[in-house]
Write an enzyme that holds these catalytic residues in place. Structure first.
Site, mmCIF file in Angstrom:
data_model
loop_
_atom_site.group_PDB
_atom_site.id
_atom_site.type_symbol
_atom_site.label_atom_id
_atom_site.label_comp_id
_atom_site.label_asym_id
_atom_site.label_seq_id
_atom_site.Cartn_x
_atom_site.Cartn_y
_atom_site.Cartn_z
ATOM 1 C CD GLN A 149 33.795 62.563 -14.098
ATOM 2 O OE1 GLN A 149 32.763 63.203 -14.277
ATOM 3 N NE2 GLN A 149 34.668 62.901 -13.186
ATOM 4 N NE ARG A 198 37.545 59.553 -14.156
ATOM 5 C CZ ARG A 198 36.891 58.414 -14.183
ATOM 6 N NH1 ARG A 198 37.165 57.509 -15.147
ATOM 7 N NH2 ARG A 198 35.995 58.110 -13.283
ATOM 8 N N GLY A 199 39.612 58.321 -11.485
ATOM 9 C CA GLY A 199 39.021 57.090 -10.944
ATOM 10 C C GLY A 199 39.989 56.546 -9.902
ATOM 11 C CB ALA A 200 39.453 55.576 -6.360
ATOM 12 C CG ASP A 258 36.604 58.759 -5.672
ATOM 13 O OD1 ASP A 258 35.465 58.707 -6.169
ATOM 14 O OD2 ASP A 258 37.644 58.901 -6.349
ATOM 15 C CG ASN A 279 31.279 57.529 -6.255
ATOM 16 O OD1 ASN A 279 32.414 57.263 -6.647
ATOM 17 N ND2 ASN A 279 30.240 57.436 -7.056
ATOM 18 N NE ARG A 323 41.109 64.445 -8.666
ATOM 19 C CZ ARG A 323 40.054 63.881 -9.274
ATOM 20 N NH1 ARG A 323 40.228 62.895 -10.128
ATOM 21 N NH2 ARG A 323 38.838 64.308 -9.013
HETATM 22 O O1 MRU Z 1 36.821 62.754 -10.290
HETATM 23 P P1 MRU Z 1 36.950 61.328 -10.734
HETATM 24 O O2 MRU Z 1 36.522 61.095 -12.141
HETATM 25 O O3 MRU Z 1 38.310 60.765 -10.433
HETATM 26 O O4 MRU Z 1 35.916 60.553 -9.811
HETATM 27 C C1 MRU Z 1 35.784 59.171 -9.984
HETATM 28 C C2 MRU Z 1 34.678 58.599 -9.211
HETATM 29 O O5 MRU Z 1 33.990 59.263 -8.478
HETATM 30 C C3 MRU Z 1 34.490 57.112 -9.330
HETATM 31 O O6 MRU Z 1 33.160 56.770 -9.130
HETATM 32 C C4 MRU Z 1 35.349 56.410 -8.266
HETATM 33 O O7 MRU Z 1 36.679 56.814 -8.337
HETATM 34 C C5 MRU Z 1 35.261 54.949 -8.382
HETATM 35 S S1 MRU Z 1 36.222 54.373 -9.714
HETATM 36 C C6 MRU Z 1 36.214 52.715 -9.790
#
Ligand code: MRU
Length: 363
Positions: A208, A58-60, A249, A259, A101
């Site tokens: 997270q 996960r994370g963009a 994101d 985000n 996603r």
């Molecule tokens: O649902 P997630 O854990 O994928 O969400 C991640 C976030 O909101 C992060 O802040 C975002 O992707 C930035 S990651 C460098």
């Protein structure tokens, strides 16, 4: 999902969020952290899409890199197929990954880049195309680490020695190919000798902040204090937070920022208390095709994530739940946007357009 568990050893140092081993994509299973460090292996686009959907990864930026490898995996898997079957399989792979996603634009950015590579390969035999796609995925992996390091170097200047910095969710090495965006800035400030300390929101419902950010920073020896999501306003009102930095994101063309759910609340509080609110995100997270945050698709996840966690349910069975995974912070609340190209104070459409123009990307 069909991916296989491959190892259980604790990583020695640093965090390898994704790695290419023996022709497969290995992903650290972020659902298990910090209790267990295990990697799962994906051998196809479908397995990679499932790993993204189920939040193994996960994370963009990490999602974008995983999707790129997912395309390469499928090409390798179909390399011996006749050309028509190969191209049908590649189209299916693209669709499966695109459906995994909806909010992080890095996913679609990565798929578009791999599609360009595929098209540029023309009528080359499938094994040659697969090799090109894997090269491109590897290049994106390396570029993401470089972008994060550049972002860290630019953003570190924003944090004063002794700064107490609030972050939300995880925008660290685990959310990227390495180093991190928001945590990358904090890491770079720490490496430059600044005594920064971090306050992290636990980040309900997937935790997270509590599970991932607290783990990463503890391993790095950066002081970190965990709070519940409702605590940050109280700390701000007592003068205990000097700056906020988060990842993103998707950043719309006007600078609005999607985000992790709860970010907007933090931004409003920071504004009320005149605390700078910074967003660190690479250019691959900026979606100029979207005019404003209103048009950013917001993922809604299942009710089970809110009713309980880790097999324990604390809410009455069947109670109605809303679970939007992201929210939108208007650009007006963003003190500065940190990208690999520098720091942009008060982001807006003209500045974002000028930034893309300066790197030779007009569309
Ligand atoms: O649902 P997630 O854990 O994928 O969400 C991640 C976030 O909101 C992060 O802040 C975002 O992707 C930035 S990651 C460098």
């Amino acid at each position: 999902m069909g991916a296989r568990k491959v190892s259980q050893a604790t990583a020695a140092s640093g965090v390898e969020t994704l790695r290419w081993r023996d022709g497969r994509l290995e992903l650290i299973d972020q659902r298990l952290l910090p209790g267990r460090v295990e990697y799962v292996a994906c051998a196809s686009a479908q397995e990679t899409a499932a790993a993204i959907r189920d939040m193994v990864v996960r994370g963009a930026p990490a999602i974008g890199c995983a999707a790129a490898y997912g395309i390469a995996l499928e090409a390798l898997r179909l390399a011996d197929a006749p050309a028509a079957e190969f191209s049908e399989g590649m189209a299916r792979a693209h669709d499966a990954l695109a459906a995994s996603r909806p909010t992080a634009v890095n996913l679609f950015w990565a798929l578009a880049r791999l599609r360009k590579t595929l098209e540029a390969a023309g009528r080359e035999p499938p094994p040659a195309i697969a090799a090109r796609l894997l090269d491109e995925a590897r290049r994106m992996h390396r570029e993401d680490v470089e972008a994060n390091r550049a972002m860290g170097a630019h953003g570190a200047a924003l944090l004063a020695d002794g700064a107490r910095v609030l972050t939300h969710c995880n925008a660290g090495a685990l959310a990227t190919a390495g180093h991190g965006t928001a945590l990358g800035v904090i890491r770079s400030a720490h490496a430059a000798g600044k005594r920064v300390s971090v306050i992290v929101n636990e980040t309900r419902p997937f935790l997270q902040g509590a599970r991932l950010t607290a783990w990463e920073l503890t391993r790095d020896g950066i002081p970190v204090t965990l709070i519940t999501d409702g605590t940050s306003g109280h700390l701000m009102s007592r003068g205990e937070i000097d700056a906020v930095i988060v990842g993103a994101d998707r950043v719309a063309g006007n600078g609005d920022v999607a985000n992790k759910i709860g970010t907007y609340m933090v931004a409003v509080l920071a504004h009320r208390h005149r605390i700078p609110f910074y967003v660190a995100a690479p250019l691959s997270t900026i979606d100029r095709a979207i005019a404003s945050g209103d048009a950013i698709p917001i993922e809604e996840r299942g009710a089970a994530e809110v009713r309980g966690h880790g097999g324990v349910e604390w809410a009455p069975a069947g109670v109605a739940v809303r679970n939007p995974a992201f929210d939108v912070t208007p650009a007006a609340l963003v003190t500065a946007l940190v990208t690999e190209r520098g720091v942009m104070p008060a982001p807006d459409r003209p500045k974002i357009d000028a930034l893309f123009k300066s790197v030779g990307r007009d569309s």
